[in-house]
Design an enzyme around this catalytic site. Sequence first.
Site, PDB file in Angstrom:
ATOM      1  N   LYS A 169      -6.441  75.834  29.896  1.00  0.00           N
ATOM      2  CA  LYS A 169      -7.766  76.478  29.869  1.00  0.00           C
ATOM      3  C   LYS A 169      -7.990  77.209  31.189  1.00  0.00           C
ATOM      4  O   LYS A 169      -7.622  76.688  32.261  1.00  0.00           O
ATOM      5  CB  LYS A 169      -8.853  75.419  29.641  1.00  0.00           C
ATOM      6  CG  LYS A 169     -10.254  75.983  29.491  1.00  0.00           C
ATOM      7  CD  LYS A 169     -11.258  74.868  29.174  1.00  0.00           C
ATOM      8  CE  LYS A 169     -12.675  75.385  29.022  1.00  0.00           C
ATOM      9  NZ  LYS A 169     -13.643  74.307  28.714  1.00  0.00           N
ATOM     10  N   SER A 177     -16.402  74.754  24.507  1.00  0.00           N
ATOM     11  CA  SER A 177     -16.091  75.960  25.228  1.00  0.00           C
ATOM     12  C   SER A 177     -14.591  76.218  25.367  1.00  0.00           C
ATOM     13  O   SER A 177     -14.200  77.315  25.770  1.00  0.00           O
ATOM     14  CB  SER A 177     -16.688  75.886  26.642  1.00  0.00           C
ATOM     15  OG  SER A 177     -16.065  74.836  27.379  1.00  0.00           O
ATOM     16  N   SER A 225     -16.678  69.977  24.764  1.00  0.00           N
ATOM     17  CA  SER A 225     -15.886  71.208  24.723  1.00  0.00           C
ATOM     18  C   SER A 225     -14.415  71.054  24.387  1.00  0.00           C
ATOM     19  O   SER A 225     -13.729  72.072  24.219  1.00  0.00           O
ATOM     20  CB  SER A 225     -15.993  71.945  26.048  1.00  0.00           C
ATOM     21  OG  SER A 225     -17.161  72.692  26.060  1.00  0.00           O
TER      22      SER A 225
HETATM   23  N1  GLN Z   1     -21.661  72.844  24.707  1.00  0.00           N
HETATM   24  C1  GLN Z   1     -21.905  72.192  25.960  1.00  0.00           C
HETATM   25  C2  GLN Z   1     -22.460  73.159  26.972  1.00  0.00           C
HETATM   26  O1  GLN Z   1     -22.562  74.314  26.666  1.00  0.00           O
HETATM   27  C3  GLN Z   1     -20.671  71.491  26.449  1.00  0.00           C
HETATM   28  C4  GLN Z   1     -19.733  72.379  27.160  1.00  0.00           C
HETATM   29  C5  GLN Z   1     -18.522  71.641  27.693  1.00  0.00           C
HETATM   30  O2  GLN Z   1     -18.215  70.536  27.278  1.00  0.00           O
HETATM   31  N2  GLN Z   1     -17.875  72.267  28.663  1.00  0.00           N
HETATM   32  O3  GLN Z   1     -22.795  72.786  28.059  1.00  0.00           O
END
Ligand code: GLN
Length: 449
Positions: free
Chosen positions: A37, A112, A136
């Site tokens: 990532k 994400s 994410s």
């Molecule tokens: N959807 C969550 C956010 O937008 C989690 C994102 C993540 O786990 N990096 O903060």
Amino acid sequence: MSSVNIQDLDNFNAFHEVWDETESCSGSLQGMTIAIKDNIVTKEGTTTCGSKMLKGYKSPFNATVVDRLICAGATLVGKTNCDEFAMGSSTEHCAWGPVLNPWDKTRVPGGSSGGSAVAVAARMCNAALGSDTGGSIRQPAALCGIVGFKPTYGTVSRYGLVAFASSLDQIGTFTQSVNDTAKIMHVIAGHDEFDSTSNPEPLPDFLGNLNTPIDNLRIGVPSQYRGDQNDPAINTAITAAIETYKNIGATIVDIDLPLTDVGVSTYYVLAPAEASSNLARYDGIRYGHRTSEKCKDLIELYAKSRAEGFGAEVKRRIMLGTYVLSSGYYDAYYNNALKIRRLICEEYKEAFSKCDVILGPTTPTVAFKIGEKTDPVSMYMNDVYTANTNIAGICGISIPCGFSEEHGTPLPIGLHLQAQWHDDVKLLRIAQMFESSTMFHKQSPECCS
Ligand code: GLN
């Protein structure tokens, strides 16, 4: 006060590389292709976090996980797109454009870490690393039909993971099987002196007894995880998953997790608060994009650089976080969220006195259409089943458990299993019990079988 000069930094990096050489490099990942990532730093290529702010940024060092993968013989194949600074649930908030779901390219892959999930689901590589702050890894794994694992906080070093919300962030894996998850965890987990929050205890054996079923397995099913908020196909797949576990001898226990409802609101106070502090470093001087416009003073330079470099969602989080930490609102928001965090931990502790693992869906819906969720709150609601795992710091995994056939093309459904702090190996064994009784993980999208 001591200051860090260039000389010190050189020594710091050199020391890290010495560690690298003295570790026994097992070669256990020889032949395995792994994507990373783009919020995990690599000396090779750039690390942009999906943001214009870090366009072209080259890290002078590798994240610990990257060093460990290389040391074990893995072939790193590239960096994967993500929501900007890992803020999002759909991988649409990226400076470089959205990521498409290989099961239906008009739909999101979840976020994400959407790029990592797609790289594995589309069989471009064997595995990928992602980061999970509120879901994410597990959400995109669910929406792309693969395995996504978020270890217990502190199990994998965060050194070299660009910080979003440090008390919630954890690096984990995307794979096509639980066995591959265990193989990679065996390499990347373990204490790292460069991350003071990494667990100094000796590591459990991820591989040794992966295929040994858990005796007298008790599976907790909270009433809060089932209901009208979920797609009907998701409720059906979860009921079928419960039957699968019953058939292999598990006992199902009804449990109660009433704080599921407040998880999202608690998370969206804590995570932006930490993000607003962590992202203060991108000032156009020390890090990141610098405006080319003429500025009358330093403050204007900061403001213009940040206004140009950050996207809308990141700006929203910084404003939210700054607000909840401001002196007039700190007690009402941030402090209260910390109190709820404690209650969520206690609620899990109580639940795990009755069961080994908590079962439910990873997401309330299957992959939605690109552009469908324009209102931020509807996007945040995707985190309803995953955010509390990070708030408490326990471990969670999403494994394929079925498909929705209601959208003209099969769309994957994820089964979410959560286990107690440091029960990571037990969690993988329980996931393996399901995987070896089903075939869902063997299916790949039409484009890429
Ligand atoms: N959807 C969550 C956010 O937008 C989690 C994102 C993540 O786990 N990096 O903060």
